[in-house]
Design a protein around this motif. Sequence first.
Motif, PDB file in Angstrom:
ATOM      1  N   MET A   1      13.670  62.170  56.876  1.00  0.00           N
ATOM      2  CA  MET A   1      14.000  63.597  56.954  1.00  0.00           C
ATOM      3  C   MET A   1      15.504  63.749  57.078  1.00  0.00           C
ATOM      4  O   MET A   1      16.148  62.980  57.782  1.00  0.00           O
ATOM      5  CB  MET A   1      13.296  64.220  58.160  1.00  0.00           C
ATOM      6  N   THR A   2      16.065  64.717  56.387  1.00  0.00           N
ATOM      7  CA  THR A   2      17.515  64.878  56.408  1.00  0.00           C
ATOM      8  C   THR A   2      17.872  66.312  56.814  1.00  0.00           C
ATOM      9  O   THR A   2      17.038  67.221  56.723  1.00  0.00           O
ATOM     10  CB  THR A   2      18.122  64.638  55.011  1.00  0.00           C
ATOM     11  N   THR A 321      14.750  53.988  51.887  1.00  0.00           N
ATOM     12  CA  THR A 321      15.540  54.734  52.871  1.00  0.00           C
ATOM     13  C   THR A 321      16.271  55.899  52.198  1.00  0.00           C
ATOM     14  O   THR A 321      16.538  55.881  51.003  1.00  0.00           O
ATOM     15  CB  THR A 321      16.582  53.823  53.536  1.00  0.00           C
ATOM     16  N   THR A 322      16.597  56.894  53.006  1.00  0.00           N
ATOM     17  CA  THR A 322      17.322  58.062  52.509  1.00  0.00           C
ATOM     18  C   THR A 322      18.805  57.772  52.484  1.00  0.00           C
ATOM     19  O   THR A 322      19.343  57.200  53.440  1.00  0.00           O
ATOM     20  CB  THR A 322      17.059  59.246  53.449  1.00  0.00           C
ATOM     21  N   SER A 323      19.461  58.121  51.381  1.00  0.00           N
ATOM     22  CA  SER A 323      20.917  57.986  51.336  1.00  0.00           C
ATOM     23  C   SER A 323      21.468  59.078  50.427  1.00  0.00           C
ATOM     24  O   SER A 323      20.710  59.873  49.874  1.00  0.00           O
ATOM     25  CB  SER A 323      21.305  56.611  50.790  1.00  0.00           C
ATOM     26  N   ALA A 324      22.784  59.083  50.271  1.00  0.00           N
ATOM     27  CA  ALA A 324      23.383  60.077  49.375  1.00  0.00           C
ATOM     28  C   ALA A 324      22.958  59.839  47.938  1.00  0.00           C
ATOM     29  O   ALA A 324      23.035  60.730  47.106  1.00  0.00           O
ATOM     30  CB  ALA A 324      24.903  60.009  49.493  1.00  0.00           C
ATOM     31  N   LEU A 325      22.511  58.620  47.648  1.00  0.00           N
ATOM     32  CA  LEU A 325      22.206  58.262  46.261  1.00  0.00           C
ATOM     33  C   LEU A 325      20.734  58.374  45.908  1.00  0.00           C
ATOM     34  O   LEU A 325      20.364  58.273  44.750  1.00  0.00           O
ATOM     35  CB  LEU A 325      22.688  56.836  45.979  1.00  0.00           C
ATOM     36  N   GLN A 326      19.865  58.519  46.901  1.00  0.00           N
ATOM     37  CA  GLN A 326      18.438  58.656  46.590  1.00  0.00           C
ATOM     38  C   GLN A 326      17.718  59.360  47.755  1.00  0.00           C
ATOM     39  O   GLN A 326      18.149  59.291  48.896  1.00  0.00           O
ATOM     40  CB  GLN A 326      17.798  57.298  46.318  1.00  0.00           C
ATOM     41  N   PRO A 327      16.584  60.035  47.435  1.00  0.00           N
ATOM     42  CA  PRO A 327      15.885  60.754  48.501  1.00  0.00           C
ATOM     43  C   PRO A 327      15.125  59.839  49.454  1.00  0.00           C
ATOM     44  O   PRO A 327      14.875  60.208  50.594  1.00  0.00           O
ATOM     45  CB  PRO A 327      14.906  61.657  47.738  1.00  0.00           C
ATOM     46  N   GLY A 328      14.766  58.627  48.987  1.00  0.00           N
ATOM     47  CA  GLY A 328      13.944  57.750  49.825  1.00  0.00           C
ATOM     48  C   GLY A 328      12.543  58.291  49.959  1.00  0.00           C
ATOM     49  O   GLY A 328      12.138  59.217  49.258  1.00  0.00           O
TER      50      GLY A 328
ATOM     51  N   SER B 133       6.381  58.860  38.040  1.00  0.00           N
ATOM     52  CA  SER B 133       6.653  60.264  38.355  1.00  0.00           C
ATOM     53  C   SER B 133       5.364  61.070  38.278  1.00  0.00           C
ATOM     54  O   SER B 133       4.343  60.599  37.776  1.00  0.00           O
ATOM     55  CB  SER B 133       7.681  60.822  37.375  1.00  0.00           C
ATOM     56  N   ALA B 134       5.429  62.308  38.777  1.00  0.00           N
ATOM     57  CA  ALA B 134       4.247  63.171  38.801  1.00  0.00           C
ATOM     58  C   ALA B 134       3.817  63.550  37.389  1.00  0.00           C
ATOM     59  O   ALA B 134       2.631  63.616  37.080  1.00  0.00           O
ATOM     60  CB  ALA B 134       4.546  64.429  39.609  1.00  0.00           C
ATOM     61  N   SER B 135       4.777  63.810  36.513  1.00  0.00           N
ATOM     62  CA  SER B 135       4.457  64.272  35.166  1.00  0.00           C
ATOM     63  C   SER B 135       4.344  63.120  34.182  1.00  0.00           C
ATOM     64  O   SER B 135       3.818  63.282  33.088  1.00  0.00           O
ATOM     65  CB  SER B 135       5.539  65.235  34.673  1.00  0.00           C
ATOM     66  N   GLY B 136       4.872  61.953  34.551  1.00  0.00           N
ATOM     67  CA  GLY B 136       4.988  60.870  33.586  1.00  0.00           C
ATOM     68  C   GLY B 136       6.110  61.119  32.593  1.00  0.00           C
ATOM     69  O   GLY B 136       6.329  60.331  31.681  1.00  0.00           O
ATOM     70  N   LEU B 137       6.806  62.248  32.748  1.00  0.00           N
ATOM     71  CA  LEU B 137       7.852  62.649  31.800  1.00  0.00           C
ATOM     72  C   LEU B 137       9.170  62.921  32.512  1.00  0.00           C
ATOM     73  O   LEU B 137      10.039  63.607  31.971  1.00  0.00           O
ATOM     74  CB  LEU B 137       7.426  63.917  31.050  1.00  0.00           C
ATOM     75  N   ASP B 138       9.316  62.411  33.743  1.00  0.00           N
ATOM     76  CA  ASP B 138      10.526  62.695  34.521  1.00  0.00           C
ATOM     77  C   ASP B 138      11.757  62.303  33.703  1.00  0.00           C
ATOM     78  O   ASP B 138      11.913  61.136  33.334  1.00  0.00           O
ATOM     79  CB  ASP B 138      10.478  61.901  35.839  1.00  0.00           C
ATOM     80  N   PRO B 139      12.625  63.279  33.396  1.00  0.00           N
ATOM     81  CA  PRO B 139      13.801  62.950  32.587  1.00  0.00           C
ATOM     82  C   PRO B 139      14.889  62.253  33.402  1.00  0.00           C
ATOM     83  O   PRO B 139      15.857  61.763  32.830  1.00  0.00           O
ATOM     84  CB  PRO B 139      14.297  64.323  32.122  1.00  0.00           C
ATOM     85  N   ASP B 140      14.716  62.222  34.720  1.00  0.00           N
ATOM     86  CA  ASP B 140      15.804  61.797  35.604  1.00  0.00           C
ATOM     87  C   ASP B 140      15.480  60.502  36.347  1.00  0.00           C
ATOM     88  O   ASP B 140      14.322  60.157  36.564  1.00  0.00           O
ATOM     89  CB  ASP B 140      16.075  62.881  36.659  1.00  0.00           C
ATOM     90  N   ILE B 141      16.571  59.838  36.782  1.00  0.00           N
ATOM     91  CA  ILE B 141      16.465  58.801  37.810  1.00  0.00           C
ATOM     92  C   ILE B 141      17.466  59.168  38.898  1.00  0.00           C
ATOM     93  O   ILE B 141      18.322  60.028  38.700  1.00  0.00           O
ATOM     94  CB  ILE B 141      16.767  57.385  37.250  1.00  0.00           C
ATOM     95  N   THR B 142      17.342  58.524  40.054  1.00  0.00           N
ATOM     96  CA  THR B 142      18.303  58.797  41.116  1.00  0.00           C
ATOM     97  C   THR B 142      19.626  58.117  40.776  1.00  0.00           C
ATOM     98  O   THR B 142      19.653  57.161  39.994  1.00  0.00           O
ATOM     99  CB  THR B 142      17.806  58.233  42.464  1.00  0.00           C
ATOM    100  N   PRO B 143      20.723  58.600  41.370  1.00  0.00           N
ATOM    101  CA  PRO B 143      21.993  57.882  41.181  1.00  0.00           C
ATOM    102  C   PRO B 143      21.862  56.406  41.577  1.00  0.00           C
ATOM    103  O   PRO B 143      22.399  55.534  40.890  1.00  0.00           O
ATOM    104  CB  PRO B 143      22.957  58.636  42.111  1.00  0.00           C
ATOM    105  N   ALA B 144      21.106  56.120  42.639  1.00  0.00           N
ATOM    106  CA  ALA B 144      20.901  54.724  43.040  1.00  0.00           C
ATOM    107  C   ALA B 144      20.201  53.947  41.932  1.00  0.00           C
ATOM    108  O   ALA B 144      20.564  52.801  41.629  1.00  0.00           O
ATOM    109  CB  ALA B 144      20.079  54.669  44.338  1.00  0.00           C
ATOM    110  N   GLY B 145      19.213  54.596  41.311  1.00  0.00           N
ATOM    111  CA  GLY B 145      18.454  53.938  40.246  1.00  0.00           C
ATOM    112  C   GLY B 145      19.318  53.658  39.018  1.00  0.00           C
ATOM    113  O   GLY B 145      19.109  52.671  38.311  1.00  0.00           O
TER     114      GLY B 145
END
Lengths: 579, 199
Positions: A1-2, A321-328, B133-145
């Motif tokens: 939670m953030t 984990t939660t970070s600025a780069l991903q929701p976790g 993803s929920a839709s199987g069509l998620d156009p995005d990844i996280t910045p970490a990803g």
Amino acid sequence: MTFNGWLQIAIYCVLVILITKPFGGYMTRVFDGERTPLSPVLHPIERGIYALCGVREDEEQHWVSYAIAMLAFSFAGFVIMYGIQRLQNVLPFNPADQAAVPPDLAFNTSVSFMTNTNWQSYVPETTMSYLTQMWALTVHNFVSAATGIVLAIVLIRGFARRSVRTLGNFWVDLTRCVLYILLPISVVVCLVLIALGTPENLNAYTAASTLEGAKQVIAQGPVASQEVIKMMGTNGGGFMNANSAHPFENPSALTNLIQILLIFSIGAALTNVFGRMVGSQRQGWAIFAVMGVLFLGGVTTCYWAESAGNPAFGQFNVDQTTSALQPGGNMEGKEVRFGIANSALFTTITTDASCGAVNNMHDSLLPIAGMVPMVNIMLGEIIFGGVGSGLYGMLLFVIVAMFVAGLMVGRTPEYLGKKLEAKEVKMAMLGILILPLSMLGFTALASVLPVGTAATANAGPHGFSEMLYAYTSATGNNGSAFAGLSANVPFWNDTLGLAMFIGRFLMIIPMLAIAGSLVQKKIVPTSAGTFPTDSPLFVGLVVGVIAITGGLIFFPAVSLGPVVEHFAMHAGSLFDTGS
Amino acid sequence: MKHVRPAIVMIVVMTVITGIIYPLAMTGIAQAVFPYQANGSLIEKGGKVIGSALIGQNFSSDKYFHGRPSATTEPDPNDASKTVPAPYNAANSAGSNLGPTSKALVDRVKDDATRLAAENPNTPIPSDLVTTSASGLDPDITPAGALFQVPRVAKARGLPEDKVRQLVQEHITGRFLGIIGQPHVNVLQLNLALDAMKA
């Protein structure tokens, strides 16, 4: 939670509070038949509709006549919707060449959209033509919502009017609701959604050639026009299979915010309509407060549970984990643009109301998080609730709570000056108890039949949760699902259709009977012994009655599903379907 | 019986208003005012549609950033009653619907995590890269990803990692007004920019 997650939830709450009063004021004017800014344009159309239908605007109905009109209208809609689905293969606007819908599925879908449930046993992209989407499904998104709203108005009139026999005119209330409330907002918000990326076209599906040279067929259609009313009318049936998780239905966090505001807008505003019509807005805010407390409990639990992530993934060096780069948190069945906070928020809201749209897959929620939507629906979707049905469901609980309070002090309970006697309390209990009878009864039936258990996609307690959720959602007219369940077979289509019917109409009729009885009563003057129903004590009492009633009825069933799965998950157990 | 006429006439009138006039009017206005969005935000390259800016597509080459695992399916060509995996099938959106205690889910995550660990060892794997993803069509990844995949993409293209990392940073879409939503990277847009960079 953030902090950011909580900030987003807090902003949402503030926006709902801000909408409630002005929107409630507008709706009150509409149902009182007063002039509104839209009247110069709409009143001539309204009069034209009455002339065509042979209805007199000033003729009022007794509750029985009102109920028959409502049932006749629903039945006519059901028949036409069934016919369109069965004939869609020979009707126009069918660029994807969809075949006729099979009988059991057409039955299930027609009941589903007629009752404002919008349970979908089918994959829309491969089942429904554009004509079916517009003529059958979009239409019932409007009229089933309007039906729910006018029924709530009737119960409010039961409390507000005194010593009369009539409660309004179904045809007039319905027409006004669609013309003055649902349609204008749909037009405006539809254009906003289109500007933000939701498609609205009648094109054939697009064949794209991807960057890597593969072929990708992209489903299209008049999505935006259905999307708005799907949310505002708490219908929840997706134009696409993935519903509001689909990037076309819900392209961004901003459209997501608009969608969740639409879900609660009418339910929240109706508390204010209630207050205004009974002559004290504080009475409306007291009901709002009961709903608000239960909402905050749900969203906190869901957000907390989902933020923890799946303990089974840690051994593979997966970072949750939660970070600025991903929701976790638990990202299985979620979209990146929404993350955990907006997914938990959406899940709670869509089941507090009887919406049933989803922006994440409830089947993949962690056990305690998945329990939240289930419990929300079991309580009767009274937390702002389905349009109309939320308020009248809540008022049934208020009647029971006042009865309990009356027992404690040994005097005849009253609410808003109306004496609550044996008839009202019996009917309220009937309306409340019909839901668990269907939810639990059908789940028990499916659990012992091979055709029931064969439909589950997950083994162990989660499979039981899938079945329990299905009948809970159908009876509650919610429409969301633990969607792994393969419900598109005759047994499930037929029993779920029946559950939707029971949950809608067998609750409405006792409620209308209460309205018909209350409207004839005199007002008892307030005295020193009157229980103040706009006080925190009242809010606490009603919340308590809801929690105790729900707990007593549903705890055993819930403990067999999500609760046992939660402990199994933390003990490291996994369940294999064996396929 | 006096309800029969209004019931039938009313449903017909409502069908005309909300089922015909309303969606067709909205479609007409949308096509005139917002043609790009109304037709699905399609991206064209050399006169051919290569996809939609809103819909994810399947990437498997090392030269491209990959989207999230997708659970979408299509009918089995050999047996129409069954389905086979077809990632990013945009005519049949769906999630995996696997519950948290499903062995199938944990086995799948293990396989994907093992594969990803080989391409970027000793780095924790962002959870969006191993979850559908929920839709199987998620156009995005996280910045970490996206950042996790930089070494692989840079190596496959013979580019310095810093340059690719810089490109990822430029393609991070922040929260609306800095508050609403979740920072994300649109995979198709990022890959188009990669292709443009080489030229």
